[in-house]
Scaffold this motif. Structure first.
Motif, PDB file in Angstrom:
ATOM      1  N   TYR A 116       0.806  -1.214   0.000  1.00  0.00           N
ATOM      2  CA  TYR A 116       0.000   0.000   0.000  1.00  0.00           C
ATOM      3  C   TYR A 116       0.843   1.270   0.000  1.00  0.00           C
ATOM      4  O   TYR A 116       0.297   2.367  -0.113  1.00  0.00           O
ATOM      5  N   GLY A 120      -1.664   6.605   0.452  1.00  0.00           N
ATOM      6  CA  GLY A 120      -2.222   7.701  -0.330  1.00  0.00           C
ATOM      7  C   GLY A 120      -2.999   8.691   0.519  1.00  0.00           C
ATOM      8  O   GLY A 120      -2.986   8.643   1.747  1.00  0.00           O
ATOM      9  N   GLU A 128      -8.788  -3.717   1.055  1.00  0.00           N
ATOM     10  CA  GLU A 128      -8.209  -4.463  -0.066  1.00  0.00           C
ATOM     11  C   GLU A 128      -8.444  -3.758  -1.399  1.00  0.00           C
ATOM     12  O   GLU A 128      -7.767  -4.055  -2.388  1.00  0.00           O
ATOM     13  N   GLN A 129      -9.386  -2.820  -1.428  1.00  0.00           N
ATOM     14  CA  GLN A 129      -9.675  -2.068  -2.646  1.00  0.00           C
ATOM     15  C   GLN A 129      -8.785  -0.837  -2.804  1.00  0.00           C
ATOM     16  O   GLN A 129      -8.773  -0.220  -3.872  1.00  0.00           O
ATOM     17  N   THR A 130      -8.047  -0.482  -1.759  1.00  0.00           N
ATOM     18  CA  THR A 130      -7.137   0.655  -1.844  1.00  0.00           C
ATOM     19  C   THR A 130      -6.038   0.348  -2.852  1.00  0.00           C
ATOM     20  O   THR A 130      -5.433  -0.729  -2.808  1.00  0.00           O
ATOM     21  N   PRO A 131      -5.759   1.260  -3.778  1.00  0.00           N
ATOM     22  CA  PRO A 131      -4.720   0.982  -4.783  1.00  0.00           C
ATOM     23  C   PRO A 131      -3.357   0.721  -4.140  1.00  0.00           C
ATOM     24  O   PRO A 131      -3.021   1.336  -3.118  1.00  0.00           O
ATOM     25  N   THR A 132      -2.606  -0.177  -4.738  1.00  0.00           N
ATOM     26  CA  THR A 132      -1.231  -0.386  -4.295  1.00  0.00           C
ATOM     27  C   THR A 132      -0.391   0.823  -4.706  1.00  0.00           C
ATOM     28  O   THR A 132      -0.781   1.612  -5.562  1.00  0.00           O
ATOM     29  N   ALA A 133       0.784   0.947  -4.084  1.00  0.00           N
ATOM     30  CA  ALA A 133       1.615   2.130  -4.326  1.00  0.00           C
ATOM     31  C   ALA A 133       3.077   1.779  -4.083  1.00  0.00           C
ATOM     32  O   ALA A 133       3.423   0.624  -3.873  1.00  0.00           O
ATOM     33  N   HIS A 135       5.637   1.845  -6.105  1.00  0.00           N
ATOM     34  CA  HIS A 135       5.948   0.838  -7.115  1.00  0.00           C
ATOM     35  C   HIS A 135       7.442   0.726  -7.441  1.00  0.00           C
ATOM     36  O   HIS A 135       7.836  -0.227  -8.120  1.00  0.00           O
ATOM     37  N   SER A 140       8.205  -3.222  -1.837  1.00  0.00           N
ATOM     38  CA  SER A 140       6.784  -3.134  -2.198  1.00  0.00           C
ATOM     39  C   SER A 140       6.545  -3.712  -3.587  1.00  0.00           C
ATOM     40  O   SER A 140       5.620  -4.498  -3.800  1.00  0.00           O
ATOM     41  N   LYS A 141       7.403  -3.330  -4.518  1.00  0.00           N
ATOM     42  CA  LYS A 141       7.232  -3.727  -5.919  1.00  0.00           C
ATOM     43  C   LYS A 141       7.176  -5.237  -6.085  1.00  0.00           C
ATOM     44  O   LYS A 141       6.304  -5.757  -6.812  1.00  0.00           O
ATOM     45  N   GLN A 144       4.083  -6.931  -4.711  1.00  0.00           N
ATOM     46  CA  GLN A 144       2.992  -6.748  -5.661  1.00  0.00           C
ATOM     47  C   GLN A 144       3.108  -7.714  -6.838  1.00  0.00           C
ATOM     48  O   GLN A 144       2.115  -8.288  -7.299  1.00  0.00           O
TER      49      GLN A 144
END
Length: 290
Positions: A116, A120, A128-133, A135, A140-141, A144
């Motif tokens: 996450y 943001g 779970e609907q919060t966009p990943t970030a 990147h 984190s990358k 994902q």
């Protein structure tokens, strides 16, 4: 008899193996260390030495298995810089879950809240609907990327987890601060103001077994859904002050969510965390050992 492959028999994987066998599974476990085979063979029905990035070996080992549980985790000592994290996280996470996705249609992956980033803007709880970030940061990358491989299979399940504590032989939070002082020059790579979400090792094992037994698919945040923990800085400043150590410098390279994380989705399936926040007593002035 149901047959389970556990990719990575560290503390969590070993405990999942024991729990699964108690529930009637035949368990195959993997390790990258030949010297550990003798001990791990007391916990699983079969132990295979392989690396997760070896797709052919994973496929051969997974033959006849009903599911793969991937508990692989990068090594902290091999991930001190962005460059080290690039190699370690890609190899351990992304390549291992690519292998798993090619070998089975039922894959459960233990992921991380780091997907996450800082969560943001906004004040709503992170779901779970919060966009990943975040990147570009490897920690984190590649979680994902591993999640994407997991969800590419028909029965993929991602369990997003906070920091895990309480495993046998695991470092206490005081030991983690000490390591940051000794190995990282008094610097912490994560964000100061993010809540220090943590989950007990036993609750992680229970979450994996819950996902298996209830045939969960998709993405689930797994954490205490009823209490918001103190921030990284509040916890680690308190530890440093108690030990008469200089306080850590927070670099913010590994971003973490800065607001409440919702575990409503997995709680709706009947799962609950049972173990309390180990840092709450310290911050309440009780002085509990961490």
């Amino acid at each position: 008899m149901k047959r389970l492959l556990i990719l990575g028999m560290g503390h969590v994987g070993s405990a999942v193996a024991q729990a699964a066998r108690q529930q009637g599974y035949s368990v195959v476990g993997t390790t990258t260390t030949p010297d550990k085979v003798e001990h791990l063979s007391t916990l699983a029905d079969e132990v295979v030495v392989l690396r997760g990035e070896d797709s052919a070996a994973v496929a051969a080992t997974a033959a006849g298995c009903d599911a793969i549980v991937a508990t692989v985790a990068p090594r902290v000592a091999k991930a001190r810089t962005p460059e080290e994290r690039e190699t370690e996280y890609r190899t351990v996470l992304e390549r291992s879950l690519f292998s798993a996705s090619q070998a089975a249609s039922r894959v459960i992956f233990l992921s991380s809240f780091s997907v996450y980033g800082d969560g943001g803007e906004g004040g709503d709880s992170i779901s779970e609907q919060t966009p990943t970030a975040n990147h570009q940061e490897p920690s984190s990358k590649y979680y994902q990327a591993a999640e994407a491989h997991t969800l590419s299979v028909a029965e993929g399940c991602v369990l997003r987890l906070p920091d895990i504590h309480g495993a046998p032989g695991d470092m206490s939070f005081t030991d983690r601060v000490k390591m940051a002082r000794e190995l990282f020059g008094g610097k912490a790579v994560f964000s100061a103001d993010a809540p220090l979400y943590t989950i007990h090792f036993d609750d992680v094992v229970r979450a994996v077994m819950h996902a298996l037994e209830h045939n969960l698919t998709g993405v689930y945040n797994v954490c205490d859904n009823e209490h918001l923990p103190a921030s990284n800085q509040q916890v680690f400043d308190a530890i440093c002050d108690r030990e008469n150590w200089p306080r850590l410098e927070f670099l913010g390279q590994i971003k973490a969510p800065k607001r409440r994380i919702s575990a409503d989705r997995i709680y709706a399936t009947g799962y609950r965390t049972l173990q309390p926040d180990p840092n709450a007593a310290l911050l309440a002035g009780v002085g509990a050992a961490l």
